[in-house]
Design an enzyme around this catalytic site. Structure first.
Site, PDB file in Angstrom:
ATOM      1  N   ALA A 231       3.502 -11.804 -40.316  1.00  0.00           N
ATOM      2  CA  ALA A 231       3.396 -12.783 -39.235  1.00  0.00           C
ATOM      3  C   ALA A 231       3.846 -14.162 -39.716  1.00  0.00           C
ATOM      4  O   ALA A 231       5.036 -14.485 -39.693  1.00  0.00           O
ATOM      5  CB  ALA A 231       1.967 -12.809 -38.706  1.00  0.00           C
ATOM      6  N   ARG A 232       2.907 -14.969 -40.183  1.00  0.00           N
ATOM      7  CA  ARG A 232       3.207 -16.290 -40.723  1.00  0.00           C
ATOM      8  C   ARG A 232       2.399 -16.479 -42.003  1.00  0.00           C
ATOM      9  O   ARG A 232       1.227 -16.116 -42.076  1.00  0.00           O
ATOM     10  CB  ARG A 232       2.861 -17.397 -39.717  1.00  0.00           C
ATOM     11  CG  ARG A 232       3.866 -17.548 -38.586  1.00  0.00           C
ATOM     12  CD  ARG A 232       5.196 -18.076 -39.104  1.00  0.00           C
ATOM     13  NE  ARG A 232       6.175 -18.311 -38.052  1.00  0.00           N
ATOM     14  CZ  ARG A 232       7.084 -17.436 -37.647  1.00  0.00           C
ATOM     15  NH1 ARG A 232       7.104 -16.219 -38.207  1.00  0.00           N
ATOM     16  NH2 ARG A 232       7.946 -17.730 -36.702  1.00  0.00           N
ATOM     17  N   ASP A 256       5.511 -10.197 -46.307  1.00  0.00           N
ATOM     18  CA  ASP A 256       6.869 -10.597 -45.912  1.00  0.00           C
ATOM     19  C   ASP A 256       6.948 -12.101 -45.756  1.00  0.00           C
ATOM     20  O   ASP A 256       8.038 -12.663 -45.688  1.00  0.00           O
ATOM     21  CB  ASP A 256       7.264  -9.912 -44.598  1.00  0.00           C
ATOM     22  CG  ASP A 256       8.715 -10.183 -44.215  1.00  0.00           C
ATOM     23  OD1 ASP A 256       9.606  -9.878 -45.033  1.00  0.00           O
ATOM     24  OD2 ASP A 256       8.945 -10.706 -43.108  1.00  0.00           O
ATOM     25  N   GLU A 261       6.617 -20.334 -48.879  1.00  0.00           N
ATOM     26  CA  GLU A 261       8.009 -19.878 -48.913  1.00  0.00           C
ATOM     27  C   GLU A 261       8.980 -21.014 -48.590  1.00  0.00           C
ATOM     28  O   GLU A 261       8.665 -21.883 -47.773  1.00  0.00           O
ATOM     29  CB  GLU A 261       8.228 -18.704 -47.947  1.00  0.00           C
ATOM     30  CG  GLU A 261       8.033 -19.043 -46.464  1.00  0.00           C
ATOM     31  CD  GLU A 261       8.219 -17.825 -45.562  1.00  0.00           C
ATOM     32  OE1 GLU A 261       9.244 -17.783 -44.882  1.00  0.00           O
ATOM     33  OE2 GLU A 261       7.333 -16.948 -45.545  1.00  0.00           O
ATOM     34  N   HIS A 279      10.868 -12.577 -45.930  1.00  0.00           N
ATOM     35  CA  HIS A 279      10.828 -12.922 -44.503  1.00  0.00           C
ATOM     36  C   HIS A 279      11.901 -12.143 -43.750  1.00  0.00           C
ATOM     37  O   HIS A 279      12.664 -12.685 -42.957  1.00  0.00           O
ATOM     38  CB  HIS A 279      11.017 -14.430 -44.302  1.00  0.00           C
ATOM     39  CG  HIS A 279      10.392 -14.929 -43.027  1.00  0.00           C
ATOM     40  ND1 HIS A 279       9.571 -16.038 -42.966  1.00  0.00           N
ATOM     41  CD2 HIS A 279      10.456 -14.469 -41.755  1.00  0.00           C
ATOM     42  CE1 HIS A 279       9.181 -16.241 -41.722  1.00  0.00           C
ATOM     43  NE2 HIS A 279       9.709 -15.302 -40.970  1.00  0.00           N
TER      44      HIS A 279
END
Length: 325
Positions: A231-232, A256, A261, A279
């Site tokens: 998600a985030r 991810d 990041e 991502h």
């Protein structure tokens, strides 16, 4: 009309030569850059901003004639919608584009961890040949509780896929009272954390969800659970996650996205029980093409004064129409 496409400063979403300089589409001129100048921002009637383009108040102040901004993402956590609204600029995202791919990516991570694929591959690469060589337990899907935090388009897409494999499903989403697909049981967040063998995050980043998983929440997690985040990044406190990994509360983290990041903490990258992807969960050839097509179609529709379902600040419609009548 001039449309400015601001490509991501991290990785190009727009291929070289995809849009020729000054190319006209449906009567609109397209211009592409990843570092917009004051002149480019000033002459743009509409702006499409891709991932990692931060649309903050200083950037909005440089938009002299902009009527519409489309964020070519699902999330709007890096967009100052209030600043756009104050200038009468319509703001839209692109809805659930890529939701199916994110669900597939999350499921791939879950299955890879659950079936111990990395451990088995490393074992055989080193010359071994024993299925008993793995850490922890190896459960069947039907014996595994998968908890989905957030049950929008992506969460439901994952639930549909996971149900076909026999997972026991539960979800927490304060905005959804009943499971639309009838596949998962609605529970409190505390109950989900306490019973889920795998916790998968599928909610937007907001002031309420930032660091939703912190030390307090990790203390409620079933010992040895696997965490998946597509998600985030900032939904998870990275420092708290490292402590949960150290204590064994979290057996493995499949990420991810991370809050830092693309400058990921070395402790996360090198942790033996952390698996990371860059991502990339949204990505397929189809979804990337759809993302760009959807963003441009949304832009053109709003410039024509048409209504779109993904408009974030509809109160600006009347103001925008009056200003440009």
């Amino acid at each position: 009309m001039n449309i400015l496409l601001i490509d991501s400063p991290r990785v190009s979403y727009i291929d070289t030569g995809e849009y020729r300089a000054g190319a006209a589409r449906q009567g609109h001129t397209l211009e592409v850059t990843s570092h917009p100048s004051d002149e480019q921002l000033a002459r743009a009637d509409g702006i499409i901003a891709f991932h990692a383009v931060v649309v903050d108040a200083p950037l909005v102040a440089r938009m002299r004639r902009c009527r519409v901004l489309v964020k070519a993402t699902i999330g709007l956590d890096d967009v100052d919608v209030d600043a756009l609204s104050a200038k009468g600029i319509l703001c839209s995202n692109i809805g659930a584009v890529g939701a199916q791919e994110v669900a597939e990516h999350a499921l791939a991570l879950i299955l890879m961890a659950q079936r111990k694929l990395l451990e088995f591959a490393r074992h055989t690469r080193e010359g071994g040949w024993s299925w008993r060589t793995h850490t922890g337990t190896l459960k069947a899907c039907r014996d595994t509780v998968l908890g989905l935090v957030g049950y929008g388009a992506t969460g439901q897409a994952l639930a549909h896929r996971a149900s076909m494999l026999g997972y026991q499903l539960c979800f927490h989403d304060p905005w959804i009272e009943q499971c639309p697909l009838g596949l998962a049981q609605r529970v409190t967040l505390e109950a989900l954390l306490g019973q889920a063998d795998v916790i998968s995050l599928h909610l937007p980043l907001t002031a309420q969800s930032r660091h939703l998983l912190n030390d307090t929440r990790f203390a409620q997690v079933k010992h040895g659970a696997t965490l998946v985040n597509t998600a985030r990044g900032a939904i998870v406190d990275s420092a708290a996650l490292l402590r949960a990994l150290q204590s064994g509360t979290v057996s493995m983290a499949l990420l991810d996205v991370v809050q830092e990041e693309p400058c990921v903490p070395k402790a996360l990258i090198e942790h033996e029980r952390v698996l990371m992807t860059p991502h990339a969960a949204f990505y397929s050839e189809r979804s990337l093409a759809e993302l760009k097509r959807n963003a441009l179609q949304t832009m053109l529709a709003l410039l024509r004064g048409e209504k779109v379902k993904t408009l974030i600040n509809p109160d600006c419609m009347a103001k925008e129409a009056k200003r440009h009548a």
